[in-house]
Design an enzyme around this catalytic site. Sequence first.
Site, PDB file in Angstrom:
ATOM      1  N   HIS A  16      35.695  -4.902  20.009  1.00 19.92           N
ATOM      2  CA  HIS A  16      36.775  -3.929  20.190  1.00 19.92           C
ATOM      3  C   HIS A  16      38.170  -4.538  20.179  1.00 19.92           C
ATOM      4  CE1 HIS A  16      33.929  -0.849  20.036  1.00 19.92           C
ATOM      5  NE2 HIS A  16      33.233  -1.368  21.032  1.00 19.92           N
ATOM      6  N   GLU A  35      25.371  -9.742  15.416  1.00 17.63           N
ATOM      7  CA  GLU A  35      24.658  -8.477  15.540  1.00 17.63           C
ATOM      8  C   GLU A  35      24.790  -7.713  14.228  1.00 17.63           C
ATOM      9  OE1 GLU A  35      25.784  -6.605  19.410  1.00 17.63           O
ATOM     10  OE2 GLU A  35      25.376  -4.822  18.213  1.00 17.63           O
ATOM     11  N   ASN A  44      31.040  -9.534  23.988  1.00 18.86           N
ATOM     12  CA  ASN A  44      31.145  -8.883  22.680  1.00 18.86           C
ATOM     13  C   ASN A  44      32.621  -8.547  22.413  1.00 18.86           C
ATOM     14  OD1 ASN A  44      31.376  -6.716  20.792  1.00 18.86           O
ATOM     15  ND2 ASN A  44      29.186  -6.370  20.949  1.00 18.86           N
ATOM     16  N   GLU A  69      16.383  -7.747  23.279  1.00 22.79           N
ATOM     17  CA  GLU A  69      17.498  -7.299  24.120  1.00 22.79           C
ATOM     18  C   GLU A  69      17.200  -5.853  24.494  1.00 22.79           C
ATOM     19  OE1 GLU A  69      21.493  -8.290  22.962  1.00 22.79           O
ATOM     20  OE2 GLU A  69      22.304  -6.536  23.994  1.00 22.79           O
ATOM     21  N   ARG A 117      33.879  -1.210  10.455  1.00 21.00           N
ATOM     22  CA  ARG A 117      34.876  -0.450  11.218  1.00 21.00           C
ATOM     23  C   ARG A 117      35.612  -1.312  12.250  1.00 21.00           C
ATOM     24  NH1 ARG A 117      31.026   3.409  14.879  1.00 21.00           N
ATOM     25  NH2 ARG A 117      30.230   3.945  12.836  1.00 21.00           N
ATOM     26  N   HIS A 177      24.468  -3.055  26.971  1.00 18.55           N
ATOM     27  CA  HIS A 177      25.047  -1.778  26.524  1.00 18.55           C
ATOM     28  C   HIS A 177      25.510  -0.960  27.720  1.00 18.55           C
ATOM     29  CE1 HIS A 177      26.131   1.504  23.899  1.00 18.55           C
ATOM     30  NE2 HIS A 177      25.900   0.684  22.885  1.00 18.55           N
ATOM     31  N   HIS A 233      29.473  -7.690  16.081  1.00 19.12           N
ATOM     32  CA  HIS A 233      28.627  -6.783  15.283  1.00 19.12           C
ATOM     33  C   HIS A 233      29.349  -6.477  13.982  1.00 19.12           C
ATOM     34  CE1 HIS A 233      26.333  -2.626  15.262  1.00 19.12           C
ATOM     35  NE2 HIS A 233      26.151  -3.319  14.158  1.00 19.12           N
ATOM     36  N   THR A 272      25.998   1.736  19.048  1.00 18.94           N
ATOM     37  CA  THR A 272      24.558   1.633  18.815  1.00 18.94           C
ATOM     38  C   THR A 272      23.837   2.533  19.807  1.00 18.94           C
ATOM     39  OG1 THR A 272      25.050  -0.670  18.319  1.00 18.94           O
ATOM     40  CG2 THR A 272      22.737  -0.052  18.405  1.00 18.94           C
ATOM     41  N   ARG A 315      29.348  -4.304  11.228  1.00 16.19           N
ATOM     42  CA  ARG A 315      28.728  -3.035  10.816  1.00 16.19           C
ATOM     43  C   ARG A 315      28.840  -2.865   9.311  1.00 16.19           C
ATOM     44  NH1 ARG A 315      27.901   0.718  15.352  1.00 16.19           N
ATOM     45  NH2 ARG A 315      27.296   2.165  13.723  1.00 16.19           N
TER      46      ARG A 315
HETATM   47  N1  PXP Z   1      24.230  -5.340  22.953  1.00 16.45           N
HETATM   48  C1  PXP Z   1      24.120  -4.689  21.766  1.00 16.45           C
HETATM   49  C2  PXP Z   1      22.919  -4.966  20.922  1.00 16.45           C
HETATM   50  C3  PXP Z   1      25.120  -3.783  21.333  1.00 16.45           C
HETATM   51  O1  PXP Z   1      24.989  -3.129  20.161  1.00 16.45           O
HETATM   52  C4  PXP Z   1      26.264  -3.618  22.131  1.00 16.45           C
HETATM   53  C5  PXP Z   1      27.374  -2.736  21.655  1.00 16.45           C
HETATM   54  O2  PXP Z   1      27.941  -3.234  20.501  1.00 16.45           O
HETATM   55  C6  PXP Z   1      26.344  -4.332  23.328  1.00 16.45           C
HETATM   56  C7  PXP Z   1      25.300  -5.171  23.731  1.00 16.45           C
HETATM   57  C8  PXP Z   1      27.538  -4.238  24.227  1.00 16.45           C
HETATM   58  O3  PXP Z   1      27.687  -2.926  24.684  1.00 16.45           O
HETATM   59  P1  PXP Z   1      29.030  -2.534  25.402  1.00 16.45           P
HETATM   60  O4  PXP Z   1      30.116  -2.694  24.403  1.00 16.45           O
HETATM   61  O5  PXP Z   1      28.783  -1.102  25.786  1.00 16.45           O
HETATM   62  O6  PXP Z   1      29.189  -3.440  26.577  1.00 16.45           O
END
Ligand code: PXP
Length: 251
Positions: free
Chosen positions: A14, A74, A11, A155, A53, A200, A47, A105, A49
């Site tokens: 960030h 996402e 992901n 998931e 952001r 997550h 993602h 999330t 949003r």
């Molecule tokens: N899976 C989903 C559905 C999420 O919303 C997120 C966070 O955006 C992640 C995985 C990844 O989480 P993390 O950034 O804490 O590794």
Amino acid sequence: MTTPKLRLGVNIDHVATLRNARGSAWPDPLRAALLAEAAGADGITAHLREDRRHIRDGDMDALRAGIGIPLNFECGATAEMQAIALRLKPHAVCLVPEKREERTTEGGLDVAGDDNRLATYIAPLRDAGCRVSMFISHDPRQIEASARIGAAVVELHTGLYSDLHAEGREAEAEAEAELQALREGAALAHSLGLEVHAGHGLTYDNVGPIAAIPELVELNIGHFLMGEAVFLGLGPAIEEMRRLMDLARAG
Ligand code: PXP
């Protein structure tokens, strides 16, 4: 049962958070995605949003056009996001609950409480060829509802497990109970014909027991990897996660 190689979805939200902090054009999320691909990521997750952001619409277009591995889009289950998904036609669409005030999330999607609407919502996405995934807790009601409405994937939210694991010995028993509930959720989802993913809050320290759950096919990991990238570089940070996942899988 057989335990296929676990896919790693990276992901890259960030990278966009860092870019947006200064309103500049860098660091570029597409560049991060291409580096992740080169380092062995099996997919890229982003993602979009409602408040934009981190990832923006242009990032989604650039990722869709630029990467050679599956894109997991996402988003919240809104009409706006459905229209974007239908235009982009990514490999996968992962539906998440979204609240403006939250930092990330925070909980799973309430599929059981919104099943009629979600069944209608996902139908055109499925018809467009997207694999639709529900980001849910391990609650059997949510898993059964996801299967009932025709989702291809669930998931499982590992955020609570990750938080409890981080508390160390104090919360050891609770972390183990949460892990056990995730194992049971994965087995139930698999038995209902769903593909099972998880994610997550996963880190080098806590990924092992999750990666060892045999029904899991994919982990999605972001924030920790981007933090490690500051110290190790993105490629080596991803390679280390890959190594730990494979190690846990090997038994
Ligand atoms: N899976 C989903 C559905 C999420 O919303 C997120 C966070 O955006 C992640 C995985 C990844 O989480 P993390 O950034 O804490 O590794």
